[in-house]
Motif scaffolding. Structure first.
Motif, PDB file in Angstrom:
ATOM      1  N   ARG A   1       0.836  -1.202   0.000  1.00 49.97           N
ATOM      2  CA  ARG A   1       0.000   0.000   0.000  1.00 49.97           C
ATOM      3  C   ARG A   1       0.872   1.253   0.000  1.00 49.97           C
ATOM      4  O   ARG A   1       0.501   2.281  -0.562  1.00 49.97           O
ATOM      5  CB  ARG A   1      -0.950  -0.005   1.195  1.00 49.97           C
ATOM      6  CG  ARG A   1      -2.078   0.992   1.010  1.00 49.97           C
ATOM      7  CD  ARG A   1      -3.231   0.755   1.940  1.00 49.97           C
ATOM      8  NE  ARG A   1      -3.978  -0.449   1.625  1.00 49.97           N
ATOM      9  CZ  ARG A   1      -4.839  -1.014   2.460  1.00 49.97           C
ATOM     10  NH1 ARG A   1      -5.031  -0.514   3.639  1.00 49.97           N
ATOM     11  NH2 ARG A   1      -5.497  -2.103   2.102  1.00 49.97           N
ATOM     12  N   ALA A   2       2.046   1.148   0.597  1.00 51.10           N
ATOM     13  CA  ALA A   2       2.972   2.282   0.560  1.00 51.10           C
ATOM     14  C   ALA A   2       3.408   2.538  -0.881  1.00 51.10           C
ATOM     15  O   ALA A   2       3.590   3.690  -1.285  1.00 51.10           O
ATOM     16  CB  ALA A   2       4.188   1.998   1.435  1.00 51.10           C
ATOM     17  N   VAL A   3       3.570   1.463  -1.664  1.00 56.87           N
ATOM     18  CA  VAL A   3       3.965   1.621  -3.066  1.00 56.87           C
ATOM     19  C   VAL A   3       2.826   2.263  -3.859  1.00 56.87           C
ATOM     20  O   VAL A   3       3.030   3.235  -4.586  1.00 56.87           O
ATOM     21  CB  VAL A   3       4.354   0.257  -3.686  1.00 56.87           C
ATOM     22  CG1 VAL A   3       4.864   0.463  -5.100  1.00 56.87           C
ATOM     23  CG2 VAL A   3       5.394  -0.449  -2.842  1.00 56.87           C
ATOM     24  N   THR A   4       1.617   1.739  -3.696  1.00 55.49           N
ATOM     25  CA  THR A   4       0.499   2.300  -4.464  1.00 55.49           C
ATOM     26  C   THR A   4       0.189   3.732  -4.016  1.00 55.49           C
ATOM     27  O   THR A   4      -0.205   4.558  -4.822  1.00 55.49           O
ATOM     28  CB  THR A   4      -0.773   1.431  -4.363  1.00 55.49           C
ATOM     29  OG1 THR A   4      -1.002   1.100  -3.005  1.00 55.49           O
ATOM     30  CG2 THR A   4      -0.644   0.171  -5.178  1.00 55.49           C
ATOM     31  N   ASP A   5       0.430   4.024  -2.736  1.00 54.21           N
ATOM     32  CA  ASP A   5       0.237   5.404  -2.267  1.00 54.21           C
ATOM     33  C   ASP A   5       1.194   6.349  -2.996  1.00 54.21           C
ATOM     34  O   ASP A   5       0.801   7.444  -3.413  1.00 54.21           O
ATOM     35  CB  ASP A   5       0.478   5.502  -0.755  1.00 54.21           C
ATOM     36  CG  ASP A   5      -0.727   5.022   0.044  1.00 54.21           C
ATOM     37  OD1 ASP A   5      -1.769   4.727  -0.589  1.00 54.21           O
ATOM     38  OD2 ASP A   5      -0.629   4.934   1.280  1.00 54.21           O
TER      39      ASP A   5
END
Lengths: 197, 508, 144
Positions: free
Chosen positions: A91-95
């Motif tokens: 989710r940190a990547v997609t954020d």
């Protein structure tokens, strides 16, 4: 077994130990670093990997026809499945990808599944009697996404006595919600090798 | 939640630090520890098994009267408080323990040579050293801290503790890799033996057997990773939950219950909230095995003669025959399969096995130092026919026997075996029934929310239950007596969670 | 007289410019598709020298070719990097994006590590993150 003559000096051990321990108490220093420098402390998934993936995916997606020809298409971010054995916060990547795309000014984002609860709660709350009816967010006004973004990350880890090799492949896809067509997809591969010694 | 993250005090002023160091070293020669941790814990554990937690804590306190409380004290205290459902107290103790672990982790990252066997502080008797904790204990500490947070309904904080276990495991892996290389090289240089198989009379099979060797290492447990999966899942982060369950499967293979957790993850996350609670039962049994000091005579060749010196090494001794039920009965209808997930007993054995080369190397170095002194006294005594010196030599030998005993310290109140069961059950009151060798035992629980963890601990004559906190606060739950179909855990009081323990996932 | 010389000079310049691009036609202020502004760029070497910077530890890796184009309204760059040493080299690169006013058009990119085998070429490409970016620099850093 053990040669005694070599170990005579051990009689002085307490003194040595005191000196060594005292020396070990040296003050430490903490400094700020470059948040975008290359991090190779270990070969686990690193900040550099996260940033490289986000950057490469964003730049690639900005060239896709769905975004180039679309008039500010609306996208919703779904899960990037973690198929590795490593605790990678996808989710940190997609954020990161989402903020880069948003900043480019070419894409708009609709509320995603993970944030839906908060969104619904806020809309519900505004229906209360304390709010000015003129300005409250009405129910049934949310805009659905035209595209949804999803993906996965896999890793292959090989380890021998003195070498550890890890390969990551991050795949991201942009699906057309209305007709189910795949509009864009790209991959980023990363290989890292650690040798001991 | 600053507690969990704050590590300070260790790096205070240089002068104070040097003074401490000096004091410690002075103490080493003088106050040799006569402490036998195994004997010391006996009464505490006995009281715990009989259900007298307050008495057990009193005994523990009486054995740790000094101002300086070490890691081990906090390990044990936190567990006893947890068994009594005193979660905030337990958490306070374990946070104190965690400060030590964090400081250790910090040293392991910035100055690992201080923690390797060659370091000066390692050349004194192991038991005189400040207790650092075994690797598996440090990971279990964070795992139990997470369980405490879950019981208190603080899921976000549990996530922090879980994330710390990942970081700690990485640090341990790196340090142990360095240690193996260093011990090997150092031993070779000194010609010291580091294989416990060469230690005459050592019960090799206790730490070298297929079950012990099947573990990937001494510190990673399927429980910690399964719990990580559960916490991430409850917070709606399936991409982080997946590796948790995946690693649990790798660490404890061929358990259908563990495999289901991974294969059913997506379905569970996207399932609508049908008023069901996903309950994870953690069933601990028995007490962790003891380390006992046993002496083995080690001949040291010196100046053409042999000086025989008694050297003590730790031996692993099981203290209970833990029992794990095959299933758990819910409200007289639903049966939940109980699957073994982690054996602390095996992990402790594996830890000792992996530590033995280092222990033997340090013992050899220490023994040699003593051997020098002894030889010189003996030698002069013989030459000058000096009775006083001969007596001094004898005293020295006797002194070695008395002072040389192995480090018996290990976290004893951890369970020996741990199993889990998991089910989706309706919100409300439930009776959970277990078969034990001492008869049927059951507890009543009132559960709410969407996720819950219930920890059960089976000891010889006791069943301790650690349900989500509110149930405890309002009921004053008592451990149930053997055989007796026990009283409801809360005397009928409401045991609902006051708030939902997590941010709710949106039904998709 | 003065005017005639000026015309000749201009013609010569235009001729040289046309040859250098080998494309026959190039918009003013561009060389090989890449924006150059008022800077005089008469060969690929000039362009590379102008666009490629080194920061931190210097590397022996050099850019040998550089071409730019537009994809949609975004600037796209292709650069050929060459390792002419007989050793494997490690290098990192990033693009710096510049807007119409000569200010930074985007935050610093992440350093992208690259492994280059002995005597080899690698083509790296970059796409502007925004259409505000009209110029760029390629920055190299040794990772040895």
């Amino acid at each position: 077994m053990i040669d005694l003559s070599r170990t005579r000096r051990l009689a002085l051990l307490p003194l040595f130990a005191a000196v060594a321990l005292a020396a070990g108490c040296a003050q430490e220093q903490t400094r700020y670093g470059d948040q975008r420098s290359i991090e190779t402390v270990t070969n686990q998934f690193s900040s550099t990997d996260l940033q490289m993936i986000a950057e490469s995916m964003t730049r690639s997606m900005l060239q896709s026809s769905a975004i180039v020809s679309g008039n500010l298409p609306i996208v919703t971010v779904q899960e990037v499945k973690n198929k590795t054995s490593e605790y990678i916060d996808t989710r940190a990547v997609t954020d990161s990808i989402r903020s880069e795309l948003q900043k480019s000014g070419k894409v708009r984002f609709a509320v995603d599944a993970a944030a839906m609860q908060q969104q619904v709660e806020e809309v519900e709350r505004q229906q209360g009697e304390y709010y000015d009816k003129e300005q409250t967010a009405e129910k049934g006004r949310m805009v659905g996404a035209q595209y949804r973004m999803e993906g996965n990350i896999i890793s292959i880890v090989k380890q021998a006595k003195d070498i550890r090799d890890v390969y990551y492949k991050f795949n991201l896809q942009l699906w057309n919600v209305r007709n189910g067509l795949l509009e864009w997809s790209d991959e980023k591969e990363i290989r890292k090798t650690t040798t001991k010694g | 939640m600053p507690d969990l993250l704050s590590v300070s005090r260790h790096y205070a002023g240089g002068w104070r630090c040097a003074l401490h160091a000096f004091g410690l070293v002075l103490c080493l020669s003088g106050c040799a520890a006569f402490r036998s941790y195994d004997n010391e814990m006996h009464k505490t554990l006995d009281q715990t098994s009989s259900g007298n937690l307050d008495r057990a804590i009193e005994v523990l306190e009486s054995n740790n009267r000094g101002d300086f409380k070490d890691l081990l004290y906090y390990f044990e205290l936190g567990m006893l408080q947890r068994l009594g459902d005193r979660y905030p107290d337990s958490q306070k103790s374990w946070m104190s323990a965690n400060a030590y672990v964090q400081a250790w982790e910090h040293t392991a990252q910035t100055n690992p040579s201080k923690l390797l066997p060659g370091a000066a502080s390692y050349l004194i008797n192991d038991k005189v050293r400040t207790y650092e904790g075994h690797d598996y204990e440090k990971v279990m500490l964070l795992t139990y801290i997470a369980l405490n947070f879950l019981a208190m309904g603080e899921y976000e904080n549990a996530r922090v503790a879980i994330k710390q276990t990942h970081e700690l495991e990485a640090v341990i892996a790196e340090l142990r890799r360095k240690e193996i290389v260093e011990v090997e090289q150092d031993a070779q240089k000194r010609g010291a033996r580091t294989s416990f198989k060469e230690l005459n009379g050592y019960p090799v099979q206790t730490i070298d057997n297929p079950a012990v060797n099947a573990l990937k290492n001494s510190y990673q447990s399927a429980l910690s990773h399964y719990l990580a999966g559960f916490v991430y899942e409850s917070l709606g982060e399936p991409s982080l939950a997946a590796p948790g369950y995946r690693l649990a499967n790798e660490l404890q293979p061929n358990q259908p219950l563990l495999e289901e957790a991974l294969s059913g993850l997506e379905q569970r996350v996207s399932a609508p909230d049908a008023g069901l609670i996903d309950v994870l039962f953690v069933i601990g049994s028995g007490m962790a095995p003891a380390l006992q000091s046993r002496q083995f005579r080690l001949p040291i060749p010196a100046y053409g003669t042999l000086v025989i010196l008694p050297v003590a090494f730790p031996v692993m001794v099981p203290t209970s025959t833990p029992y794990l039920p095959g299933q758990l009965k819910l409200d007289d209808e639903q049966l939940l399969t109980v699957a073994p997930i982690t054996s602390i007993d095996l992990m402790a054995r594996r830890a000792l096995k992996d530590d033995m080369p280092g222990i033997m190397l340090r013992a050899a170095i220490r023994t040699t130092a003593k051997g020098v002194a002894q030889y010189q006294l003996q030698h002069q005594g013989q030459k000058q026919d000096n009775a006083a010196l001969a007596i001094a030599a004898l005293a020295m030998t006797l002194g070695s026997v008395v002072t040389e005993s192995a480090d018996e310290r290990t976290w004893r109140t951890l369970p020996s075996e741990i199993a889990i069961a998991r089910g989706r059950i309706p919100v409300g009151k439930h009776t959970i029934t277990l078969q034990t060798p001492e008869g049927v035992r059951s507890v009543q629980l009132n559960l709410s929310g969407r996720y819950a963890v219930v920890d059960l601990r089976l000891l010889q004559r006791q069943l301790y239950v650690q349900p989500p906190e509110v149930a405890v606060r309002e009921g004053g739950q008592q451990p149930t007596d053997a055989g007796v179909a026990p009283a409801p855990s809360t005397g009928g009081g409401p045991e609902t969670l006051k708030q939902q323990p997590h941010t709710m996932e949106t039904p998709k | 007289m003065k005017r005639t010389w000026m015309i000749i000079a201009l013609l010569a310049a235009a001729f040289a410019y046309g040859c250098a691009t080998k494309k026959g036609f190039e918009k003013p202020g561009f060389a090989f598709g890449c924006p150059i502004g008022d800077t005089k760029v008469s060969s690929m070497d000039d362009l590379v020298k102008f666009k490629v910077l080194s920061e931190g530890k210097r590397t022996t890796i050099v850019a040998t070719e550089m071409r730019c184009t537009m994809t949609g309204d975004l600037l796209k760059i292709d650069v050929n990097l060459n390792n002419d040493s007989s050793k494997v080299k490690r290098v990192a690169y990033k693009f710096r994006w510049i807007d119409r006013e000569g200010m930074r058009a985007w935050e610093e990119e992440v350093w992208k590590p690259l492994l280059m085998y002995e005597n080899s070429n690698i083509a790296v490409s970059g796409v502007a993150p925004t259409n505000k970016a009209v110029d760029f620099r390629l920055i190299l850093l040794s990772q040895e």
